[in-house]
Design an enzyme around this catalytic site. Structure first.
Site, PDB file in Angstrom:
ATOM      1  N   ASN A   3       0.865  -1.182   0.000  1.00  0.00           N
ATOM      2  CA  ASN A   3       0.000   0.000   0.000  1.00  0.00           C
ATOM      3  C   ASN A   3       0.901   1.231   0.000  1.00  0.00           C
ATOM      4  OD1 ASN A   3      -1.840   2.039   0.486  1.00  0.00           O
ATOM      5  ND2 ASN A   3      -2.229   1.459   2.623  1.00  0.00           N
ATOM      6  N   GLU A  42      -6.551   5.220   7.811  1.00  0.00           N
ATOM      7  CA  GLU A  42      -6.399   6.632   7.398  1.00  0.00           C
ATOM      8  C   GLU A  42      -7.684   7.159   6.759  1.00  0.00           C
ATOM      9  OE1 GLU A  42      -2.776   5.884   5.251  1.00  0.00           O
ATOM     10  OE2 GLU A  42      -1.834   5.464   7.182  1.00  0.00           O
ATOM     11  N   GLU A  52      -5.409  -4.410  11.047  1.00  0.00           N
ATOM     12  CA  GLU A  52      -4.368  -3.382  11.150  1.00  0.00           C
ATOM     13  C   GLU A  52      -4.635  -2.519  12.377  1.00  0.00           C
ATOM     14  OE1 GLU A  52      -2.301  -2.437   7.197  1.00  0.00           O
ATOM     15  OE2 GLU A  52      -4.032  -1.158   7.340  1.00  0.00           O
ATOM     16  N   SER A  63       3.395  -1.672  10.433  1.00  0.00           N
ATOM     17  CA  SER A  63       4.845  -1.704  10.626  1.00  0.00           C
ATOM     18  C   SER A  63       5.475  -3.047  10.259  1.00  0.00           C
ATOM     19  CB  SER A  63       5.199  -1.306  12.060  1.00  0.00           C
ATOM     20  OG  SER A  63       4.808   0.042  12.290  1.00  0.00           O
TER      21      SER A  63
HETATM   22  P1  PGA Z   1       2.826   0.642   7.611  1.00  0.00           P
HETATM   23  O1  PGA Z   1       1.363   0.855   7.011  1.00  0.00           O
HETATM   24  O2  PGA Z   1       3.336  -0.677   7.070  1.00  0.00           O
HETATM   25  O3  PGA Z   1       3.632   1.800   7.111  1.00  0.00           O
HETATM   26  O4  PGA Z   1       2.684   0.611   9.090  1.00  0.00           O
HETATM   27  C1  PGA Z   1       0.493  -0.226   6.869  1.00  0.00           C
HETATM   28  C2  PGA Z   1      -0.801   0.233   6.254  1.00  0.00           C
HETATM   29  O5  PGA Z   1      -1.208   1.367   6.521  1.00  0.00           O
HETATM   30  O6  PGA Z   1      -1.449  -0.501   5.508  1.00  0.00           O
END
Ligand code: PGA
Length: 257
Positions: free
Chosen positions: A11, A99, A169, A215
């Site tokens: 992503n 988000e 997530e 992460s």
């Molecule tokens: P990140 O984001 O791997 O940078 O923590 C994951 C995501 O938002 O799908």
């Protein structure tokens, strides 16, 4: 565990221009061998989907995802892109990402309609769910996941559930470097699978693919992929560099079903 192919999704969020996308794909093609048990999905900006899709036509090594879509097929919705418009261009769409929920104030009703619109347009939704740090501290993680899963799937039938992927997530782990511990992930996955079983039956619960995101990097990917209930990863920051993302893909070993 589903016994289906492991899905590794990159992503890219609001990163990488059209030109950078093309370069990235070229580099990733050289660095990654996609085994038959793995599906690699890239989610660039909408602007790059058309050119990326043409670039990928030659070898079909990677699939494409949109990062969002609107639920109406067309109409007076300034700035929106519908699932109907993405049809044929992408195989997947990420929906309900934290988000979208927290920066753009999307609510469960939007997400439910978007999941339905994706399926209606032959695009597989990747429904994202997860609790905030406060919700976890309050002991509400289970309720939050339960509510987001049931709301997101409310318009989906038992014939359609096989098209859906769910990504756990936790909000506190996204982009923070604070990746969830394997036991936190396993607990959430078990909860989601149980809920899918209650809603759609045993087979659906066995078949549905559950991803972990938050992460993930090339140092911890193998740990998550080794968990029995994890069928893939949703990777943000670490997917922006082809070499790192290639290492994450390489961490996906065949699972016994
Ligand atoms: P990140 O984001 O791997 O940078 O923590 C994951 C995501 O938002 O799908």
């Amino acid at each position: 565990m589903s016994g289906q192919r492991t899905v590794i999704v990159g992503n890219w969020k609001m990163h990488l221009t059209i030109g950078e996308t093309s370069l990235y794909i070229e580099q990733l093609e050289k660095q990654v061998k996609v085994p038959s048990h793995v599906e690699v999905v890239l989610a660039p900006t909408n602007l790059a989907l058309q050119s990326a899709s043409l670039q990928l036509q030659h070898h079909r090594k990677f699939k494409l995802a949109a990062q969002n879509c609107f639920w109406r097929d067309f109409g007076p919705y300034t700035g929106e892109v519908s699932a109907h418009m993405l049809r044929g261009l992408v195989q997947y769409v990420i929906l309900g990402h934290s988000e979208r929920r927290h920066v753009f104030a999307e609510i469960d009703k939007d997400i439910r309609l978007k999941v339905q619109a994706a399926v209606r347009n032959q695009i597989k939704p990747i429904l994202c769910v997860g609790e905030t740090a406060q919700e976890r501290a309050d002991g509400d993680t289970g309720f939050v996941i339960h509510d987001q899963v049931s709301a997101g799937l409310a318009n989906i039938t038992s014939e359609e559930i096989s098209k859906v992927i769910i990504a756990y997530e936790p909000v506190w782990s996204i982009g923070t470097g604070d990746s969830a511990s394997p036991s936190v992930v396993s607990e959430a996955m078990a909860l989601i699978r149980r809920q899918v079983r209650d809603l759609f039956g045993k087979q659906a619960a066995q078949d549905i693919r559950l991803l972990y995101g938050g992460s993930v990097d090339d140092a911890n990917a193998a740990t998550y992929l080794g968990l029995p209930d994890v069928d893939g990863l949703l990777v943000g920051g670490a997917s922006l560099k082809p070499a790192v993302f290639a290492n994450i893909v390489a961490a996906a070993k065949p699972k016994e079903s």
